[in-house]
Scaffold this motif. Structure first.
Motif, PDB file in Angstrom:
ATOM      1  N   UNK A   1       0.836  -1.200   0.000  1.00  0.00           N
ATOM      2  CA  UNK A   1       0.000   0.000   0.000  1.00  0.00           C
ATOM      3  C   UNK A   1       0.873   1.254   0.000  1.00  0.00           C
ATOM      4  N   UNK A   2       0.405   2.226  -0.747  1.00  0.00           N
ATOM      5  CA  UNK A   2       1.050   3.530  -0.709  1.00  0.00           C
ATOM      6  C   UNK A   2       0.237   4.450   0.178  1.00  0.00           C
TER       7      UNK A   2
ATOM      8  N   UNK B   1       4.823   3.766  -9.039  1.00  0.00           N
ATOM      9  CA  UNK B   1       5.753   2.839  -9.682  1.00  0.00           C
ATOM     10  C   UNK B   1       5.865   1.518  -8.935  1.00  0.00           C
ATOM     11  N   UNK B   2       5.451   1.523  -7.679  1.00  0.00           N
ATOM     12  CA  UNK B   2       5.678   0.338  -6.842  1.00  0.00           C
ATOM     13  C   UNK B   2       4.397  -0.419  -6.530  1.00  0.00           C
ATOM     14  N   UNK B   3       3.335   0.305  -6.261  1.00  0.00           N
ATOM     15  CA  UNK B   3       2.094  -0.369  -5.892  1.00  0.00           C
ATOM     16  C   UNK B   3       0.889   0.340  -6.517  1.00  0.00           C
ATOM     17  N   UNK B   4      -0.178  -0.385  -6.637  1.00  0.00           N
ATOM     18  CA  UNK B   4      -1.384   0.203  -7.233  1.00  0.00           C
ATOM     19  C   UNK B   4      -2.462   0.444  -6.187  1.00  0.00           C
ATOM     20  N   UNK B   5      -2.171   0.082  -4.927  1.00  0.00           N
ATOM     21  CA  UNK B   5      -3.173   0.289  -3.872  1.00  0.00           C
ATOM     22  C   UNK B   5      -2.764   1.484  -3.014  1.00  0.00           C
ATOM     23  N   UNK B   6      -3.704   2.367  -2.794  1.00  0.00           N
ATOM     24  CA  UNK B   6      -3.363   3.619  -2.128  1.00  0.00           C
ATOM     25  C   UNK B   6      -4.261   3.905  -0.943  1.00  0.00           C
ATOM     26  N   UNK B   7      -3.661   4.603   0.010  1.00  0.00           N
ATOM     27  CA  UNK B   7      -4.420   5.208   1.101  1.00  0.00           C
ATOM     28  C   UNK B   7      -4.130   6.695   0.986  1.00  0.00           C
ATOM     29  N   UNK B   8      -5.146   7.466   0.722  1.00  0.00           N
ATOM     30  CA  UNK B   8      -4.947   8.907   0.593  1.00  0.00           C
ATOM     31  C   UNK B   8      -5.303   9.560   1.917  1.00  0.00           C
ATOM     32  N   UNK B   9      -4.355  10.265   2.491  1.00  0.00           N
ATOM     33  CA  UNK B   9      -4.570  10.864   3.809  1.00  0.00           C
ATOM     34  C   UNK B   9      -4.370  12.371   3.721  1.00  0.00           C
TER      35      UNK B   9
ATOM     36  N   UNK C   1      -9.399   4.955  -0.160  1.00  0.00           N
ATOM     37  CA  UNK C   1      -8.511   3.795  -0.278  1.00  0.00           C
ATOM     38  C   UNK C   1      -8.885   3.040  -1.543  1.00  0.00           C
ATOM     39  N   UNK C   2      -7.939   2.321  -2.090  1.00  0.00           N
ATOM     40  CA  UNK C   2      -8.221   1.531  -3.279  1.00  0.00           C
ATOM     41  C   UNK C   2      -7.170   1.777  -4.338  1.00  0.00           C
ATOM     42  N   UNK C   3      -7.365   1.220  -5.540  1.00  0.00           N
ATOM     43  CA  UNK C   3      -6.411   1.506  -6.604  1.00  0.00           C
ATOM     44  C   UNK C   3      -6.849   2.783  -7.323  1.00  0.00           C
ATOM     45  N   UNK C   4      -6.043   3.192  -8.305  1.00  0.00           N
ATOM     46  CA  UNK C   4      -6.287   4.486  -8.942  1.00  0.00           C
ATOM     47  C   UNK C   4      -7.686   4.548  -9.562  1.00  0.00           C
TER      48      UNK C   4
ATOM     49  N   UNK D   1     -10.326   4.861  -6.872  1.00  0.00           N
ATOM     50  CA  UNK D   1     -10.337   6.219  -6.336  1.00  0.00           C
ATOM     51  C   UNK D   1     -11.040   7.145  -7.314  1.00  0.00           C
ATOM     52  N   UNK D   2     -10.759   6.949  -8.585  1.00  0.00           N
ATOM     53  CA  UNK D   2     -11.419   7.786  -9.587  1.00  0.00           C
ATOM     54  C   UNK D   2     -12.928   7.558  -9.615  1.00  0.00           C
ATOM     55  N   UNK D   3     -13.326   6.279  -9.496  1.00  0.00           N
ATOM     56  CA  UNK D   3     -14.763   5.996  -9.534  1.00  0.00           C
ATOM     57  C   UNK D   3     -15.481   6.593  -8.325  1.00  0.00           C
ATOM     58  N   UNK D   4     -14.731   6.704  -7.198  1.00  0.00           N
ATOM     59  CA  UNK D   4     -15.311   7.326  -6.017  1.00  0.00           C
ATOM     60  C   UNK D   4     -15.622   8.795  -6.268  1.00  0.00           C
ATOM     61  N   UNK D   5     -14.929   9.314  -7.258  1.00  0.00           N
ATOM     62  CA  UNK D   5     -15.059  10.743  -7.512  1.00  0.00           C
ATOM     63  C   UNK D   5     -16.152  11.072  -8.508  1.00  0.00           C
ATOM     64  N   UNK D   6     -16.852  10.028  -8.993  1.00  0.00           N
ATOM     65  CA  UNK D   6     -17.933  10.328  -9.920  1.00  0.00           C
ATOM     66  C   UNK D   6     -18.975  11.157  -9.170  1.00  0.00           C
ATOM     67  N   UNK D   7     -19.514  12.146  -9.854  1.00  0.00           N
ATOM     68  CA  UNK D   7     -20.446  13.046  -9.197  1.00  0.00           C
ATOM     69  C   UNK D   7     -19.757  14.259  -8.618  1.00  0.00           C
TER      70      UNK D   7
END
Lengths: 318, 264
Positions: free
Chosen positions: A33-34, A199-207, A215-218, A221-227
């Protein structure tokens, strides 16, 4: 390991009146996780809670099923490479890494061979008998990584590990971390530089502001932003017609055409509404779309939008 | 790469800390301080005797030797070694590595305690030998009780300064010096029950008993009454064990170096 890698329940940590992290609920399976956030977002506080350096003011923290504050034996399963520098000028790398490894309870001879192996992995074999005071920042960074991996932990935690590394060092560390993940180990990599983590991982925690924003992959995260507000770049013919049909829509906040009008950046307050309208408008015979994409499809864009939403700025400006 | 760590993790960790810290004592600065601690009491007493042409009474010499070797010498060595046990790690930003080891916190206290005691004894015992040769006619007897006092002083003050260093990791040296001056200096001299909480009182009582100096014994009897040496020794050792135990508990639970402004 069947336990969750991290299990944080309603965790808050206060420094007197300052909130270090607030109300974090996080359950992560073993993996990589990043942990991404700007400076001051709460990354180090979160890592300190995970490693048992800090106790939560509220809530519970469990790492691989154990409370790192009370059940310190779990620390054998964790390797930490902190952001702070090593300030032992008169000690050489092999002495220091061996010492740190032996503190996990290994006999001296075993710790010595483990330290040599770890220093070899980080490319410090040639320099390990020189005093740490004579090392460059990048070399000290490698030594820090070596002490974190020498005892072969399950979970490796790195706080801003690329600081001070030259491009070759960055590449080598990235390669090592990819290999670390590939061998079934877990990783939490804290950084404020997104592309290094991508470059290292596709799973993220944005703080940010002491809270986990997403949390999730890119793509998740983007789909969470729909709307939510977005900037979308469309290319093709008939863009004037396409845009004309949208001009009266309340969610349209701005348009910027390229010089030859075959490309436009469209800013919207609600990207879902936009995509619905786009589907209808694209059926017009004068419109021939070649591409539709977020103007910056990277995680940086998603992160910026999350911050925008987090701050309550729901409409973007031209 | 996976190897098994041993079950006696704490003993291993304490041994490793002691080994690592002992190796770090061999720097120019530390060796210079060590030599100064050895030489200073002997040089001061020799100079005083030379200047007074041997006219200083034995009681005065005894007290001077005791203060220089058992009190000041041991205390100085321990303030340098035991007090910054945790604060030094915090300041040099190495605490985070120690605290990430299962037994790291406790091992640092116990390991550095061993090194502090060993280092101070290695300076104070030669110093005691030097002054014992200079004072009184009973050189060997003086040496034996002086070494015993040095040992008890070192063991007790190391535990005391270790606890102060663990509780007040910042400005621990200042707190140690203030505590030494007020409690071990002033309070230990008060002719009341409160002086019994100090190590100085116990050590001075042992000095009076073991030196056999009638002048000292008469004064002490008047002020402090009489307690047998085994009780003083037992109290000093128990006191040391208690302080060290409290230090290990405090270090186990205390959060160090994590401030809102640098940790968020």
């Amino acid at each position: 390991m069947s336990e969750l890698l991290l299990d944080l329940q309603k965790v808050s940590r206060f420094y007197k009146t300052v909130i270090g992290v607030g109300d974090i609920d996080l359950q992560l399976e073993p993996g990589a996780y990043g942990l991404i956030g700007p400076n001051g977002a709460g990354k180090t506080t979160l890592l300190n809670l995970i490693t048992g350096m800090l106790a939560p003011s509220i809530g519970t923290v469990r790492v691989l099923g154990a409370d790192p504050q009370r059940e310190r034996a779990i620390l054998r399963e964790i390797g930490l490479c902190p952001a702070t520098d090593i300030l032992f000028p008169n000690v050489n790398a092999i002495q220091w890494v061996q010492y740190q490894t032996a503190l996990h309870g290994f006999p001296t001879s075993t710790a010595h061979s483990m330290a040599i192996k770890a220093l070899e992995i980080v490319g410090m074999s040639q320099e390990m008998h020189r005093p740490i005071g004579s090392y460059s920042l990048g070399m000290r960074q490698r030594v820090k990584v070596a002490q974190a991996i020498a005892h072969d932990p399950h979970l490796l935690i790195l706080d801003e590990p690329f600081n001070g590394l030259d491009p070759i060092g960055r590449y080598e560390l990235s390669e090592f971390l990819r290999e670390w993940i590939a061998t079934g180990h877990s990783l939490v990599l804290a950084s404020h530089i997104l592309h290094e983590v991508e470059e290292i991982t596709t799973a993220f925690l944005l703080i940010h502001g002491g809270r986990i924003l997403a949390t999730g992959d890119a793509s998740e995260v983007n789909s969470m932003l729909s709307g939510f507000p977005a900037e979308i770049e469309v290319a093709g013919r008939g863009l004037d017609t396409l845009v004309r049909n949208m001009l009266q829509q309340p969610w349209l906040t701005g348009i910027q055409f390229s010089a030859n009008r075959d490309c436009a950046k469209i800013r919207v307050a609600d990207n879902q509404e936009f995509y619905t309208a786009l589907r209808d408008a694209a059926n017009h015979p004068e419109v021939n779309l070649q591409s539709v994409r977020s103007s910056d499809g990277s995680l940086q864009s998603a992160f910026d939008r999350l911050l925008t939403v987090h701050r309550g700025e729901t409409r973007t400006q031209l | 790469m996976q190897e098994k760590s041993t079950d006696d993790g704490l003993i291993q960790a304490v041994w490793q800390v002691a080994r690592f810290e002992a190796a770090r004592t061999f720097t120019f600065g530390r060796i210079a301080i060590w030599l100064a601690l050895i030489a200073l009491p002997t040089v001061l007493i020799a100079t005083t005797q030379l200047q007074s042409r041997g006219q200083i009474p034995e009681t005065g010499l005894l007290m001077t030797a005791y203060v220089l070797v058992v009190q000041v010498g041991c205390m100085m060595g321990l303030v340098l070694w035991a007090t910054p046990a945790v604060g030094g790690e915090v300041e040099s930003q190495t605490w985070v590595y120690i605290a990430m080891r299962p037994w790291g916190r406790v091992a640092v206290v116990l390991g550095k305690y061993i090194v502090a005691v060993g280092w101070t004894l290695s300076a104070s015992i030669p110093s005691a030998i030097g002054v014992s040769l200079l004072i009184g006619s009973q050189g060997l007897v003086t040496l034996v009780w002086m070494v015993a006092l040095v040992f008890l002083s070192t063991v007790a003050y190391a535990a005391l300064y270790m606890l102060i260093g663990v509780v007040f990791s910042r400005r621990a040296t200042v707190f140690s010096v203030i505590y030494s001056l007020i409690v071990e200096g002033a309070v230990s001299g008060i002719p009341a029950a409160i002086c019994e909480i100090t190590v100085s009182y116990r050590l001075r009582s042992l000095l009076v008993e073991w030196s056999g100096n009638s002048e000292l014994q008469a004064t002490a009897q008047q002020i402090y009454g009489s307690v047998s040496p085994p009780i003083h020794i037992a109290v000093i050792l128990a006191y040391s064990a208690l302080l060290l135990s409290i230090a290990t508990v405090v270090v186990h639970v205390k959060e160090y170096a994590i401030e809102a402004n640098n940790a968020v």
